[in-house]
Design a protein around this motif. Structure first.
Motif, mmCIF file in Angstrom:
data_model
loop_
_atom_site.group_PDB
_atom_site.id
_atom_site.type_symbol
_atom_site.label_atom_id
_atom_site.label_comp_id
_atom_site.label_asym_id
_atom_site.label_seq_id
_atom_site.Cartn_x
_atom_site.Cartn_y
_atom_site.Cartn_z
ATOM 1 N N SER A 100 0.862 -1.165 0.000
ATOM 2 C CA SER A 100 0.000 0.000 0.000
ATOM 3 C C SER A 100 0.902 1.219 0.000
ATOM 4 O O SER A 100 1.438 1.605 1.029
ATOM 5 C CB SER A 100 -0.900 0.005 1.240
ATOM 6 O OG SER A 100 -1.701 1.144 1.270
ATOM 7 N N ASN B 278 -9.305 7.151 -8.095
ATOM 8 C CA ASN B 278 -8.676 7.790 -6.941
ATOM 9 C C ASN B 278 -9.677 8.691 -6.229
ATOM 10 O O ASN B 278 -10.402 9.453 -6.873
ATOM 11 C CB ASN B 278 -7.475 8.636 -7.383
ATOM 12 C CG ASN B 278 -6.482 7.845 -8.210
ATOM 13 O OD1 ASN B 278 -6.038 6.778 -7.811
ATOM 14 N ND2 ASN B 278 -6.135 8.359 -9.378
ATOM 15 N N TRP C 204 -7.704 3.758 -5.206
ATOM 16 C CA TRP C 204 -6.894 4.401 -4.169
ATOM 17 C C TRP C 204 -7.790 5.388 -3.434
ATOM 18 O O TRP C 204 -8.260 6.368 -4.014
ATOM 19 C CB TRP C 204 -5.691 5.106 -4.790
ATOM 20 C CG TRP C 204 -4.928 6.014 -3.870
ATOM 21 C CD1 TRP C 204 -5.149 7.352 -3.686
ATOM 22 C CD2 TRP C 204 -3.841 5.667 -3.014
ATOM 23 N NE1 TRP C 204 -4.249 7.850 -2.782
ATOM 24 C CE2 TRP C 204 -3.432 6.841 -2.353
ATOM 25 C CE3 TRP C 204 -3.157 4.466 -2.766
ATOM 26 C CZ2 TRP C 204 -2.381 6.859 -1.446
ATOM 27 C CZ3 TRP C 204 -2.096 4.496 -1.856
ATOM 28 C CH2 TRP C 204 -1.731 5.670 -1.216
ATOM 29 N N ASP D 212 -7.777 7.903 -0.276
ATOM 30 C CA ASP D 212 -6.817 8.572 0.595
ATOM 31 C C ASP D 212 -7.566 9.402 1.632
ATOM 32 O O ASP D 212 -8.083 10.476 1.332
ATOM 33 C CB ASP D 212 -5.891 9.456 -0.239
ATOM 34 C CG ASP D 212 -4.603 9.785 0.497
ATOM 35 O OD1 ASP D 212 -4.635 9.863 1.737
ATOM 36 O OD2 ASP D 212 -3.569 9.954 -0.164
ATOM 37 N N ASP E 223 -6.531 -0.009 -2.589
ATOM 38 C CA ASP E 223 -5.639 0.626 -1.614
ATOM 39 C C ASP E 223 -6.415 1.677 -0.830
ATOM 40 O O ASP E 223 -7.018 2.585 -1.423
ATOM 41 C CB ASP E 223 -4.459 1.307 -2.313
ATOM 42 C CG ASP E 223 -3.437 0.322 -2.835
ATOM 43 O OD1 ASP E 223 -2.995 -0.535 -2.048
ATOM 44 O OD2 ASP E 223 -3.079 0.392 -4.023
#
Length: 438
Positions: free
Chosen positions: A62, A262, A291, A293, A321
């Protein structure tokens, strides 16, 4: 697609809304994850005190910070040995990675409700410069070769009476089509946008959604390409304060589809739900990378992707991730990927990664399962007089239905389930396949 107000579209060039008009003061489109590591952040295999790293080989499972740049040369030319490319068939995606300039284009048809504007901006526009940066060579080539972007602008507080529909059809040919789309959703607006990819093309496209504070946005992306098509893309969303974003990705057609999604948060209280369905047939390669975040407090993410594979050489790849940074207290996140392997000769790779750098969260988890049919479900159906082959088909339909229903558009849901039904009808010897618990 609704035919009301549908047309083949020529875009005009006008200034686009800046991120400062969509988000709270001081928050730009790239709010959220820093481009370079902060001094107090850890990395997989080398985390800061109290951090929890989960999944993937050290130190590249990751990734703590991904390389980002608008310059393709910064990434170099991938060989297939890199972590981000090791699952991708490099020969098949080579026409995109070669990066040759092209004037080829997709044919657009549109259905734009009142309160929606479709325009375009040049490459040097401040809007383009403020978008989240590309995370691999293909995305950087796309940003460079697209030479600007089409922009869908949805007014603040708009309540659309139907979805925004963009039909993007390939017309064949060997030249790569480069495209960039930005979807701006004003504060407290409520909108659904459908991207419907059909026809034959070699296409590399970038899509960015800027969901303003308090907005409720659904993006549906359908990849129903003709055989032989190749599609690579980077999908970015910036979720504003207290905004809700739902993304539904449905991948059924094409020879190779590789999509990177993302998510970043521009303020507290944001929520992102990422749903996906894919059906890989003989020789098809379908790859989805995500992803999420978490860099600000009190945000939520939920990921659910389901796939089925049949036929020799059918391949799917799912990489999820999720990173929870030290400042992202109060985070709630979960990701799940499930795969049904319907025949011998098919392969599904599933890699969930979770990195937690603060103990002050609500919850975090991930799961992945790959297998054949659930024998308990089949036994239940067969015990009620349903023959084994029909029972297996019902299980597959039910497997997909709970994800497809998140689209929320009955006509589109019926069409996609019909396509899946047709694919199942072409499945030979289903009754001969072994039964295992997924």
């Amino acid at each position: 697609m609704s035919t009301e107000n549908a047309s083949t579209t020529d875009l005009t060039t006008q200034p686009a809304t800046l991120a400062s008009e969509l988000f709270a003061p001081g928050v730009g489109a790239q709010a959220g994850p820093p481009t370079t590591p902060a001094s107090d952040t850890g990395s997989a295999g080398n985390a800061s005190p109290g951090a929890h790293s989960h999944g993937g080989p050290t130190p590249t499972g990751s990734p703590p910070e991904r390389l980002k740049s608008t310059d393709p040369d910064v990434f170099g030319v991938p060989t297939g040995r890199e972590e981000t490319w090791r699952f991708t068939p490099m020969k098949r995606i080579k026409p995109l990675l070669d990066g040759a300039a092209s004037d080829a284009h997709l044919t657009w048809t549109t259905d734009l409700p009142e309160g929606v504007e479709l325009t375009s901006v040049e490459a040097g526009d401040p809007l383009i410069k403020g978008l989240p940066e590309p995370v691999d060579r293909l995305a950087a080539l796309t940003r460079q070769r697209a030479d600007g972007a089409a922009v869908v602008r949805i007014a603040k507080e708009a309540q659309l009476d139907r979805p925004v529909t963009l039909g993007l059809a390939g017309t064949g040919g060997d030249d790569v089509v480069w495209g960039q789309l930005v979807i701006e959703v004003g504060a407290f607006a409520k909108a659904t946008v459908v991207l419907d990819h059909t026809g034959s093309a070699k296409y590399s496209g970038g899509v960015t959604v800027l969901a303003g504070d308090g907005a409720q946005v659904t993006l549906v992306s359908v990849q129903d390409w003709a055989p032989g098509s190749v599609h690579g893309g980077q999908y970015d969303v910036v979720v504003g304060r207290d905004a809700t974003y739902k993304q539904v990705v449905v991948t059924l057609g094409g020879d190779l589809v590789r999509l990177v999604s993302n998510v970043q948060y521009a303020g507290t209280g944001g929520r992102a739900d990422l749903f996906g369905v894919y059906f890989s047939d003989e020789t098809q390669h379908q790859e989805h990378r995500l992803w999420v975040d978490h860099a600000v407090p009190n945000c939520t993410s939920n990921v659910l992707y389901k796939g089925a594979l049949q036929g020799e050489g059918a391949r799917s790849v799912w990489i999820g991730d999720v990173r929870i940074r030290p400042a992202a207290t109060g985070t709630e996140t979960y990701e799940l990927n499930r795969n049904l392997v319907l025949t011998d000769g098919a392969r599904a790779d599933s890699v969930p990664n979770l990195e937690i750098e603060t103990g002050e969260i609500v919850s975090a988890g991930h799961a992945s399962a790959t297998g054949r049919f659930d024998d308990e479900q089949l036994f239940y159906l067969c015990s009620r007089g349903i023959d084994a082959e029909t029972a297996r088909r019902l299980v597959v339909r039910g497997f997909f239905a709970d994800v497809v229903q998140n689209i929320g558009i009955d006509a589109l849901q019926d069409r996609l389930m019909g396509t899946i039904e047709t694919r199942l009808g072409a499945l030979p010897g289903l009754e001969d396949q072994p039964v295992e618990v997924a």
